[in-house]
Design a protein around this motif. Structure first.
Motif, PDB file in Angstrom:
ATOM      1  N   VAL A  88       0.914  -1.139   0.136  1.00  0.00           N
ATOM      2  CA  VAL A  88      -0.052  -0.013   0.087  1.00  0.00           C
ATOM      3  C   VAL A  88       0.994   1.100   0.156  1.00  0.00           C
ATOM      4  O   VAL A  88       0.625   2.171  -0.940  1.00  0.00           O
ATOM      5  N   LYS A  89       1.830   1.393   0.825  1.00  0.00           N
ATOM      6  CA  LYS A  89       2.795   2.246   1.041  1.00  0.00           C
ATOM      7  C   LYS A  89       3.283   2.659  -0.425  1.00  0.00           C
ATOM      8  O   LYS A  89       3.548   3.853  -0.679  1.00  0.00           O
ATOM      9  N   GLN A  90       3.947   1.607  -1.015  1.00  0.00           N
ATOM     10  CA  GLN A  90       4.694   1.843  -2.388  1.00  0.00           C
ATOM     11  C   GLN A  90       3.644   2.223  -3.393  1.00  0.00           C
ATOM     12  O   GLN A  90       4.174   3.222  -4.402  1.00  0.00           O
ATOM     13  N   GLN A  91       2.463   1.808  -3.334  1.00  0.00           N
ATOM     14  CA  GLN A  91       1.453   2.073  -4.416  1.00  0.00           C
ATOM     15  C   GLN A  91       1.128   3.828  -4.124  1.00  0.00           C
ATOM     16  O   GLN A  91       1.111   4.369  -5.197  1.00  0.00           O
ATOM     17  N   LEU A  92       0.919   4.238  -2.882  1.00  0.00           N
ATOM     18  CA  LEU A  92       0.580   5.632  -2.690  1.00  0.00           C
ATOM     19  C   LEU A  92       1.776   6.376  -2.875  1.00  0.00           C
ATOM     20  O   LEU A  92       1.432   7.623  -3.578  1.00  0.00           O
ATOM     21  N   LEU A  93       3.128   5.995  -2.952  1.00  0.00           N
ATOM     22  CA  LEU A  93       4.132   6.826  -3.001  1.00  0.00           C
ATOM     23  C   LEU A  93       4.392   6.933  -4.593  1.00  0.00           C
ATOM     24  O   LEU A  93       4.641   8.002  -4.943  1.00  0.00           O
ATOM     25  N   GLU A  94       4.246   5.892  -5.244  1.00  0.00           N
ATOM     26  CA  GLU A  94       4.297   5.936  -6.672  1.00  0.00           C
ATOM     27  C   GLU A  94       3.151   6.981  -7.403  1.00  0.00           C
ATOM     28  O   GLU A  94       3.403   7.848  -8.237  1.00  0.00           O
ATOM     29  N   SER A  95       2.039   6.882  -6.900  1.00  0.00           N
ATOM     30  CA  SER A  95       1.017   7.800  -7.301  1.00  0.00           C
ATOM     31  C   SER A  95       1.399   9.195  -6.835  1.00  0.00           C
ATOM     32  O   SER A  95       1.103  10.098  -7.971  1.00  0.00           O
ATOM     33  N   PHE A  96       1.954   9.575  -5.727  1.00  0.00           N
ATOM     34  CA  PHE A  96       2.017  10.823  -5.207  1.00  0.00           C
ATOM     35  C   PHE A  96       3.310  11.431  -6.238  1.00  0.00           C
ATOM     36  O   PHE A  96       3.108  12.538  -6.922  1.00  0.00           O
ATOM     37  N   CYS A  97       4.551  10.547  -6.488  1.00  0.00           N
ATOM     38  CA  CYS A  97       5.479  11.077  -7.331  1.00  0.00           C
ATOM     39  C   CYS A  97       4.969  11.435  -8.440  1.00  0.00           C
ATOM     40  O   CYS A  97       5.474  12.332  -9.223  1.00  0.00           O
TER      41      CYS A  97
END
Ligand code: FAD
Length: 333
Positions: free
Chosen positions: A248-257
């Motif tokens: 979840v953390k990785q997916q949200l991070l990618e979306s933000f970047c």
């Protein structure tokens, strides 16, 4: 003799009730968290801080404005005038103006609640696990079955699903589906201000995330300690609620970047917070501002009664307090 009241939850609703009723009753607040804040919490480490729940609030009623006035005067609450943009994977960003004052507490969102707490009797780190009736009283028990106390009245200001576990269904009713509460993930980042875009916050469309704020640029924060708060949409959080939290953390991070253009390498800390009961359904025509059963001496209030905003939490508790004040005054005569 004054009635004794146990209030479950010391968020904005619980504190509002306690303040409004403190002249009329002996109040004890029980709060399961270590500190005050509820969904207006601020998370801190040695160097940085994040407002990972409510981001701002508006004040439309005269009663809420009256509560805020002294806190605005002493600088606990200030107006936030960010440069807001709108982001989407498919459309160019555009500036989004606000048409009414938006407020934040300083230096963190939970400061308002700390200021409201004054000398109230608040038992922190105390989870109410059970509420049971014995003779004319309500007994509150913790998770170790230890007695927390006996009270004339019990009022829950916990989010609806947590209130439903504690109070009898005959009191709350069994048709509360439309008041359902939705989850939200908060991604908390540390990054140098120089690596961030010039806007301060963004409303996001058509993505797993719905909101981004450069938290250190809010009034009264340390502008050197760059922090970002990213909120997922409730729909995305619902679909991924029990997923591996690292994924979840990785997916949200990618979306933000990808939406913001921030280079992932510039981000030095990443934390994730899962709000299981974050946001209330939008109740356009609420049945009532609170739930009250005077015969049983039980009540419930909170943002969920009125559609889930900071001001809704205040209004629900304030209106309940007004009714109870009248009742307690009449009982005295
Ligand atoms: C991610 C997120 C973003 C948001 N953004 C905004 C925004 O920008 N603007 C806005 O106006 N609103 C926003 N909100 C909503 C706002 O935060 C809430 O409406 C408001 O804080 C609710 O206050 P409350 O007192 O009703 O509930 P809460 O703040 O949830 O307080 C309830 C308290 O009860 C305690 N509790 C629960 N069960 C027990 C138990 N068994 N025993 C003891 N204690 C218990 C909890 O720990 C909690 O402290 C947001 C919320 C979230 C989560």
């Amino acid at each position: 003799m004054k009635p004794s009241i146990a209030i479950i939850g010391a968020g904005l609703a619980g504190l509002t009730l306690a303040r409004e009723l403190s002249l009329h009753a002996d109040i004890t607040l029980f709060e399961k968290a270590r500190g005050l804040g509820g969904r207006m919490s601020t998370r801190r480490n040695d160097t940085h801080q994040w407002d990972h729940g409510a981001q701002f609030f508006t004040a439309r009623s005269s009663a809420f404005t009256a509560l805020l006035t002294p806190f605005i005067s002493d600088g606990t609450v200030v107006e936030w005038q960010p440069n807001i943009t709108t982001l989407s994977p498919h459309k160019s960003p555009y500036k989004r103006p606000w048409f009414e004052p938006h407020y934040v507490a300083v230096p963190g969102m939970n400061r308002l609640l700390k200021a409201m707490a004054g000398n109230l009797n608040i038992q922190l780190s105390t989870r109410v696990e059970k509420v049971e009736q014995q003779h004319q009283h309500w007994r509150l028990l913790d998770e170790y079955d230890q007695l927390l106390g006996e009270y004339d009245w019990v009022i829950s200001s916990a989010p609806l699903p947590q209130t439903q576990v504690l109070l009898p269904v005959e009191i709350l009713g069994d048709n509360l589906e439309r008041y359902g509460m939705l989850p939200c993930y908060a991604l908390l980042l540390t990054v140098d201000d120089a690596d961030l875009p010039t806007w301060d916050a963004a409303q996001v469309n058509d993505a797993p995330i719905r909101w981004v704020a450069f938290n250190h640029r809010l009034p009264g924060r340390n502008p050197q300690a760059g922090t970002v708060v990213v909120h997922s949409t409730p729909e995305w959080a619902t679909a991924h609620l029990e997923d591996d939290q690292e994924v979840v953390k990785q997916q949200l991070l990618e979306s933000f970047c990808s939406l913001s253009g921030v280079n992932a390498k510039a981000i030095t800390q990443v934390q994730l917070h899962r709000w299981r009961y974050a946001l209330s359904a939008d109740v356009s025509e609420p049945d009532a501002e609170f739930v009250l059963n005077t015969q049983a001496r039980l009540a419930a209030c909170g943002d969920w009664c009125l559609g889930g905003r900071v001001e809704a939490a205040f209004t629900s508790a304030y209106q309940l307090a007004k009714v109870l004040q009248t009742k307690f005054l009449q009982t005295k005569l």
